[in-house]
Each structure stands twice: as structure tokens, then as C-alpha cells.
Write an enzyme that holds these catalytic residues in place. Structure first.
Site, short mmCIF file in Angstrom:
data_model
loop_
_atom_site.label_atom_id
_atom_site.label_comp_id
_atom_site.label_asym_id
_atom_site.label_seq_id
_atom_site.Cartn_x
_atom_site.Cartn_y
_atom_site.Cartn_z
N PRO A 100 0.82 -1.22 0.00
CA PRO A 100 0.00 0.00 0.00
C PRO A 100 0.85 1.27 0.00
CG PRO A 100 -0.31 -1.25 2.04
CD PRO A 100 0.55 -2.08 1.15
N GLU A 142 1.78 -7.52 8.48
CA GLU A 142 1.78 -6.05 8.47
C GLU A 142 2.63 -5.46 7.35
OE1 GLU A 142 -0.19 -3.97 10.46
OE2 GLU A 142 -1.07 -5.96 10.79
N ARG A 159 -4.76 -8.66 -20.50
CA ARG A 159 -5.69 -8.23 -21.54
C ARG A 159 -5.07 -7.27 -22.55
NH1 ARG A 159 -7.99 -3.56 -20.87
NH2 ARG A 159 -9.99 -4.03 -21.84
N ASP A 199 -10.22 1.84 -24.33
CA ASP A 199 -10.57 1.76 -22.93
C ASP A 199 -10.55 3.09 -22.20
OD1 ASP A 199 -10.96 -0.86 -22.59
OD2 ASP A 199 -8.89 -1.32 -22.10
N1 ADE Z 1 -1.09 -5.00 -0.01
C1 ADE Z 1 -1.97 -4.59 0.92
N2 ADE Z 1 -2.69 -3.55 0.49
C2 ADE Z 1 -2.25 -3.28 -0.77
C3 ADE Z 1 -2.60 -2.30 -1.75
N3 ADE Z 1 -3.54 -1.38 -1.54
N4 ADE Z 1 -1.94 -2.31 -2.92
C4 ADE Z 1 -0.97 -3.23 -3.14
N5 ADE Z 1 -0.59 -4.15 -2.25
C5 ADE Z 1 -1.23 -4.20 -1.08
#
Ligand code: ADE
Length: 220
Positions: free
Chosen positions: A89, A116, A153, A168
Site C-alpha cells: 500500500p 503487516e 488483456r 478503454d
Molecule cells: N497490499 C496490501 N494492500 C495493498 C494495496 N492497496 N496495494 C498493493 N498491495 C497491497
């Protein structure tokens, strides 16, 4: 052939999405080769542990560097020119432009974490860190399957009409797709916009452009 290697603690996660529809056909046609690598196979202690508690305290566990880095090395041994992408994330946002960039590589290795997150030192062994968006998933696997699907794709020969990928949403930076309609012409008193039935291609094109622009402005 484009290759995708997935480094994961849950290889079975990918069975179902890769066994239907477009990904299934692309694999069967030999356009893409997808392979999962079990990170736990690279754990060297007797409990095959892949996680440990964070230095400095705090909740949860982290992916340990040794098995993860060993799995990355194994992936690079198989495909020395692979592009290694960590799903996290805190990475850069995944976009259609990124997808187009990735399919120009010989292949990708998608590194999925659980718990985590990763010990920070693992970042030295990947080429790029990618996030699907500003929310936290339970692991990298759902992010990896989205990235992989977006790449597959776009590979030449996968979609019936090469035009559909080009037209797209997002192929034009920041512009969303326009609304689409099929039969029936009248569905529960909701009618297909008259311009689409007009046969006037210039008018249709300009209506679609205007709709896409308005939608992009309202929604983003
Ligand atoms: N792992 C946990 N959350 C994630 C996200 N939003 N994007 C990529 N990998 C992740």
C-alpha cells in the site's frame, strides 16, 4: 512469450481467477506463462517461518528478509531480465500507463506480502513498489491478480479486437469511458439516448467525447 512469476505464501489464491475467461484463454494460447513460487519453500529454519515481530515494537508481524530475498533470487535465476514488483500500500499508484509500461518488459515478478508488511530491507531487491490504491488489503495477492489481469488483456493477440484495448477508459490519460448501451431500446422506461440510434457517426463520436469529459469532471 510474456512471463509472470508470483511470489506468494498462497499460490492457490490464483487458481480460480486464472482459470476463467480472458486469462485462461491467454494462458492456453501460450501468450502468457504464469508461475507461482511459494515463498515458504525458501525458509531455512525448522519451522519454515516467514514472519517475525517488528523491531521497536508495535502490532503484527513482518515478512522476514531471508526467505523473501531467496525467493526473489530464484525468480531472477529463472528469468534474469524479469521486472520485480513488490505489491504494497505504500508503493506508487498502479495505472493504465504502468500496465502499458509493464507489458513492454519480457515479464514481471509480482511479490505478495502478508501480515503487516515487509522488512524494509527487502525493498533493495525489487525494481519497483506498486500500490493498487489508498486502502489496505489483507495481502498482496488480490493486488497482484488485478495487476496481472490488467497486463494480460493488453498483450497482443489476447483481445478479439485490438481496438477495444485502445478505446478503454484511461488509455487517454485521466479520461473515463463514455456510457454504453445495448438492446432493448427501452428498458423500464429508460431509453437509449436518441443520438446512438441516429446513424450519424460524427454526432455519436462527439456525444461520446462530451459524455466522457463530463463524467471525468464529475467523478474525479
Ligand atoms: N497490499 C496490501 N494492500 C495493498 C494495496 N492497496 N496495494 C498493493 N498491495 C497491497
Amino acid at each position: 512469450m510474456f512471463h509472470a512469476q508470483i511470489l506468494t505464501l498462497f499460490p492457490e489464491f490464483f487458481d480460480s481467477p486464472l482459470s476463467c475467461s480472458i486469462p485462461k484463454r491467454a494462458i492456453a494460447a501460450g501468450i502468457v506463462q504464469v508461475e507461482t513460487i511459494q515463498i515458504r519453500d525458501f525458509a531455512t529454519d525448522k519451522h519454515h517461518s516467514v514472519d517475525d515481530a517488528p523491531y521497536g515494537g508495535g502490532p503484527g508481524m513482518l515478512m522476514k528478509p531471508e526467505p523473501v530475498v531467496a525467493s526473489i533470487r530464484a525468480a531472477r535465476e529463472q528469468h534474469p531480465d524479469t521486472h520485480v514488483v513488490m505489491l504494497t500500500p505504500s508503493g506508487s499508484r498502479f495505472t493504465q500507463a504502468k500496465a502499458l509500461e509493464f507489458i513492454e518488459k519480457p515479464g514481471v515478478t509480482l511479490l505478495c506480502g502478508r501480515y503487516e508488511g515487509f522488512d524494509e530491507r527487502i525493498c533493495n531487491y525489487v525494481d519497483e513498489q506498486i500500490s493498487l490504491g489508498d486502502y489496505v488489503l489483507s495481502g498482496g495477492e488480490p493486488a497482484a491478480i488485478c495487476v496481472l489481469d490488467a497486463l494480460i488483456r493488453l498483450l497482443p493477440g489476447v483481445l478479439g479486437s485490438p481496438e477495444s484495448a485502445v478505446l478503454d477508459s484511461f488509455s487517454e490519460e485521466g479520461i473515463l469511458d463514455w456510457p454504453h448501451y445495448t438492446r432493448p431500446e427501452n428498458f423500464e422506461d429508460k431509453r437509449v439516448p436518441a443520438v446512438l440510434l441516429s446513424g450519424n457517426h460524427a454526432a455519436i463520436e462527439s456525444w461520446r467525447r462530451a459524455q466522457a469529459k463530463a463524467r471525468s469532471k464529475n467523478r474525479r
